[in-house]
Enzyme design. Structure first.
Site, PDB file in Angstrom:
ATOM      1  N   GLU A  59       0.879  -1.163   0.000  1.00  0.00           N
ATOM      2  CA  GLU A  59       0.000   0.000   0.000  1.00  0.00           C
ATOM      3  C   GLU A  59       0.924   1.222   0.000  1.00  0.00           C
ATOM      4  OE1 GLU A  59      -2.656   0.175   3.361  1.00  0.00           O
ATOM      5  OE2 GLU A  59      -3.504   2.083   2.672  1.00  0.00           O
ATOM      6  N   ARG A 294       5.320 -13.119   9.543  1.00  0.00           N
ATOM      7  CA  ARG A 294       5.958 -11.849   9.220  1.00  0.00           C
ATOM      8  C   ARG A 294       7.304 -11.756   9.933  1.00  0.00           C
ATOM      9  NH1 ARG A 294       2.495  -7.796   9.220  1.00  0.00           N
ATOM     10  NH2 ARG A 294       3.947  -6.152   9.694  1.00  0.00           N
ATOM     11  N   LYS A 304       4.550   0.861   8.994  1.00  0.00           N
ATOM     12  CA  LYS A 304       4.645   2.162   8.311  1.00  0.00           C
ATOM     13  C   LYS A 304       3.983   3.248   9.140  1.00  0.00           C
ATOM     14  CE  LYS A 304       3.772   0.130   3.930  1.00  0.00           C
ATOM     15  NZ  LYS A 304       2.388   0.002   3.550  1.00  0.00           N
TER      16      LYS A 304
HETATM   17  P1  ATP Z   1       2.613  -1.761   7.544  1.00  0.00           P
HETATM   18  O1  ATP Z   1       1.866  -2.066   8.796  1.00  0.00           O
HETATM   19  O2  ATP Z   1       4.047  -1.463   7.767  1.00  0.00           O
HETATM   20  O3  ATP Z   1       1.936  -0.766   6.671  1.00  0.00           O
HETATM   21  P2  ATP Z   1       1.527  -3.679   5.821  1.00  0.00           P
HETATM   22  O4  ATP Z   1       1.564  -5.158   5.880  1.00  0.00           O
HETATM   23  O5  ATP Z   1       0.247  -3.015   6.068  1.00  0.00           O
HETATM   24  O6  ATP Z   1       2.639  -3.155   6.772  1.00  0.00           O
HETATM   25  P3  ATP Z   1       1.684  -3.410   3.014  1.00  0.00           P
HETATM   26  O7  ATP Z   1       2.146  -2.255   2.219  1.00  0.00           O
HETATM   27  O8  ATP Z   1       0.259  -3.750   2.961  1.00  0.00           O
HETATM   28  O9  ATP Z   1       2.140  -3.128   4.487  1.00  0.00           O
HETATM   29  O10 ATP Z   1       2.588  -4.674   2.742  1.00  0.00           O
HETATM   30  C1  ATP Z   1       2.953  -5.162   1.484  1.00  0.00           C
HETATM   31  C2  ATP Z   1       3.363  -6.587   1.627  1.00  0.00           C
HETATM   32  O11 ATP Z   1       4.457  -6.692   2.523  1.00  0.00           O
HETATM   33  C3  ATP Z   1       2.239  -7.421   2.197  1.00  0.00           C
HETATM   34  O12 ATP Z   1       2.116  -8.595   1.421  1.00  0.00           O
HETATM   35  C4  ATP Z   1       2.684  -7.710   3.594  1.00  0.00           C
HETATM   36  O13 ATP Z   1       2.214  -8.941   4.036  1.00  0.00           O
HETATM   37  C5  ATP Z   1       4.201  -7.676   3.486  1.00  0.00           C
HETATM   38  N1  ATP Z   1       4.788  -7.307   4.767  1.00  0.00           N
HETATM   39  C6  ATP Z   1       4.609  -6.163   5.455  1.00  0.00           C
HETATM   40  N2  ATP Z   1       5.260  -6.196   6.629  1.00  0.00           N
HETATM   41  C7  ATP Z   1       5.902  -7.392   6.671  1.00  0.00           C
HETATM   42  C8  ATP Z   1       6.744  -8.041   7.617  1.00  0.00           C
HETATM   43  N3  ATP Z   1       7.070  -7.452   8.774  1.00  0.00           N
HETATM   44  N4  ATP Z   1       7.210  -9.270   7.324  1.00  0.00           N
HETATM   45  C9  ATP Z   1       6.901  -9.866   6.161  1.00  0.00           C
HETATM   46  N5  ATP Z   1       6.109  -9.326   5.231  1.00  0.00           N
HETATM   47  C10 ATP Z   1       5.600  -8.108   5.471  1.00  0.00           C
HETATM   48 MG    MG Z   2      -1.148  -1.839   5.527  1.00  0.00          MG
END
Ligand code: ATP
Ligand code: MG
Length: 587
Positions: A59, A294, A304
């Site tokens: 995102e 994760r 983020k």
């Molecule tokens: P954040 O909370 O930092 O925004 P998110 O999972 O909401 O993390 P996205 O931009 O939706 O962020 O993530 C893109 C991809 O990265 C998704 O497929 C997510 O599962 C993966 N991802 C994000 N954080 C991790 C992590 N700590 N370990 C492994 N994969 C991750």
């Molecule tokens: Mg997210």
């Protein structure tokens, strides 16, 4: 790029799943028109040349962090390994928090890690917002078939009536309204006739399901907001859980890897795609979702949203602050793409949640740089050493290997003179036990130079030592027959004051002093490490050209990078990437 072959990498359950699918030919005849689209677009196309398709779907609401690197390495890495394609898809279905700046930074980060979304002549860079039209058409079909309805309950009512883990939910009073009514309202919603929050589109599944996610999940909500790409074209936006399976299916994804928290969403993922097959909008074989744990790292936060707090409240200097676990920050800090890929490989893929020690990341950097980083000498906390029996105005060259295990890289040369910089902590007026470096009366080797004997020192009025005196012993120069004539226990590094290159050196340390800065409901701002950043005026070995991004091992000190943004050859600004040894010791 080179990928590690599966013979050297420990395998994991996701690879096993892919290999089973390849053996069975699950996706062998899946058509692919070379671009995303529903069944009407794909049906006439040839079989997809890519044996598998994965995707990385960030995102664009912040900069990518080390957790995302795990997902990038997994998705792009597996695609490369099986000659498949990996799409970079911006999951930009939420109009409020997304910005073009983030899109740019994410593209840069994925490229920097060494991956590409190009496959043969395809450029698989996509935006979920490009599918809003398809999503709306699908929603219309779902309503027509009785699989979705417009609910006019308030958000609070919907929440209350959803039930709990132990109690079933309650049907909405709008659940059985006529299809035509829902259809008309859905169009009115899209046409901007209703205010935010006045109604939503919900799937009609089962309010009594033990899985709360199957209790008539919301598909569309109204948001009169401007989107970074579609502007004001839409005022209804799809919920993530509805958008995501549709995006995967439109893009012909075969294996959709996500983190464990989405496990309970999988039944809905399958339900919605199966309904769309029945409604002739999509075809089998459908994408399948698989979950992995994760990445959690000690001493950092990987969210983020929370990183945004650190940036906005000024606790760090922007998203690329070298103390942040963002890929932009790690890059500035001196991390290489290879070190991050090595780290992800070492961490592996599993279904069990764990927290990896930050030291594992640092060790991956050391292991990547040790065999290739050029060596130099630097002095971070300078103290003057005067060789009283060496004539002023004279000098002679000393030699050292550019890399101790790579003779082909040749030798560095630098002058030995009467006045030298040494590290302040390489001298002690009153040495503690087992101190083998300089102290009055002791003999040490100046690395690559002579053996010297300490003869005295001066202090200023505050008691601070201002200079140290020593005498060199002729015939003991490194590389000459007399070098081993005298045995000494300490070796120290030095730079001729006259020839040293001045540099601003930024010493970074961990951003948090707590290994679990955001565990539970802890306020991570409270546990910031007050000593995470310090700038010193240091000296570099002559002929050290600080081109932005240059990386060296400074002997005895660690790995350092010329800041990619602030450093110039004339005014070197150097970041410490990592010390030579882990000084934090475990947790
Ligand atoms: P954040 O909370 O930092 O925004 P998110 O999972 O909401 O993390 P996205 O931009 O939706 O962020 O993530 C893109 C991809 O990265 C998704 O497929 C997510 O599962 C993966 N991802 C994000 N954080 C991790 C992590 N700590 N370990 C492994 N994969 C991750
Ligand atoms: Mg997210």
């Amino acid at each position: 790029m080179n990928t590690t072959s599966s013979s050297t990498t420990p395998s994991h359950f996701l690879r096993t799943i892919i290999e089973k699918d390849l053996a069975k030919g699950t996706y062998a005849n899946k058509p692919w028109a070379g671009r995303p689209g529903p069944a009407s677009v794909q049906r006439q196309a040839n079989p997809d040349p890519a044996p598998i398709r994965t995707r990385f779907p960030p995102e664009p609401n912040g900069y990518l962090h080390i957790g995302h690197a795990k997902s990038i390495c997994l998705n792009f890495g597996l695609a490369l390994e099986y000659n498949g394609a990996c799409h970079l898809r911006f999951d930009d279905t939420n109009p409020e928090k997304e910005e073009a700046e983030y899109v740019k930074s994410i593209i840069e980060a994925v490229e920097w890690l060494g991956y590409s979304w190009k496959y043969q002549d395809e450029d698989n860079l996509y935006f979920a917002s490009d599918y809003f039209g398809y999503m709306f058409d699908f929603a219309v079909e779902l309503v027509k078939a009785g699989h979705a309805y417009i609910d006019e309950q308030s958000a609070d009512e919907i929440r209350e009536n959803r039930g709990t883990l132990t109690e079933k939910g309650t049907n909405s009073p709008w659940r059985d309204r006529p299809v035509e009514e829902s259809l008309a309202l859905l169009h009115e919603m899209r046409d901007g006739k209703h205010p935010d929050g006045s109604m939503v589109l919900r799937a009609k599944i089962d309010m009594g399901s033990p899985n709360i996610n199957m209790r008539d999940p919301v598909l569309y909500r109204i948001r009169h907001a401007t989107h970074h790409r579609t502007g004001d074209d839409w005022c209804i936006y799809p919920m993530y859980t509805w958008a995501h399976p549709v995006e995967d299916a439109l893009e012909g994804i075969t294996h959709s890897f996500c983190t464990l928290e989405f496990e309970d969403q999988r039944p809905f993922y399958d339900w919605i795609l199966e309904r769309l097959v029945e409604l002739d909008q999509l075809d089998q074989p459908l994408p399948r979702q698989y979950e992995f744990a994760r990445l959690n790292l000690t001493y950092v936060i990987t969210s983020k949203r929370k990183l945004n707090v650190l940036v906005q409240e000024g606790h760090v200097n922007g998203w690329d602050d070298p103390r942040l676990p963002t890929l932009a920050g790690l890059r500035r800090r001196g991390y290489t793409p290879e070190s991050i890929r090595l780290f992800c490989e070492r961490v592996g893929i599993s279904k069990a949640d764990s927290r990896i020690d930050y030291g594992v990341l640092e060790q991956a950097l050391r292991d990547d740089l040790d065999p290739r980083a050029e060596r130099r000498v630097a002095v971070l906390d300078p103290l003057k050493l005067i060789i009283t029996n060496y004539p002023s105005g004279e000098s002679e060259l000393c030699h050292a290997p550019v890399h101790p295990h790579k003779p082909e890289l040749g030798q560095r040369e630098f002058p030995f003179t009467r006045e030298l910089w040494i590290e302040r902590d390489d001298f002690e007026a009153e040495p503690p036990k087992n101190y083998f470096r300089l102290y009055p009366g002791n003999t040490v080797r100046l690395r690559y130079g002579y053996i010297v004997k300490c003869t005295g020192f001066n202090r200023d009025e505050n008691g601070r030592i201002t200079e140290v005196h020593a005498e060199y012993i002729p015939d003991t120069k490194s590389g000459t027959p007399g070098a081993s004539r005298i045995k000494v226990r300490g070796t120290i590094t030095w730079i001729s004051t006259e020839h040293a290159v001045p540099a601003k050196i930024r010493l970074y340390d961990r951003l948090f002093s707590d290994p679990h800065p955001d565990a539970g409901d802890k306020d991570f701002v409270e546990v910031l490490n007050p000593k995470s950043f310090e700038t010193v005026d240091g000296w570099l070995e002559p002929n050290t050209v600080a081109k932005p991004g240059a990386i060296w091992q400074f002997e005895r000190l660690g790995y350092f990078v010329a800041d990619p943004i602030d450093s110039t050859v004339e005014y070197p600004v150097i970041n410490r990437a990592v010390t030579l040894r882990d000084s934090w010791g475990g947790k």
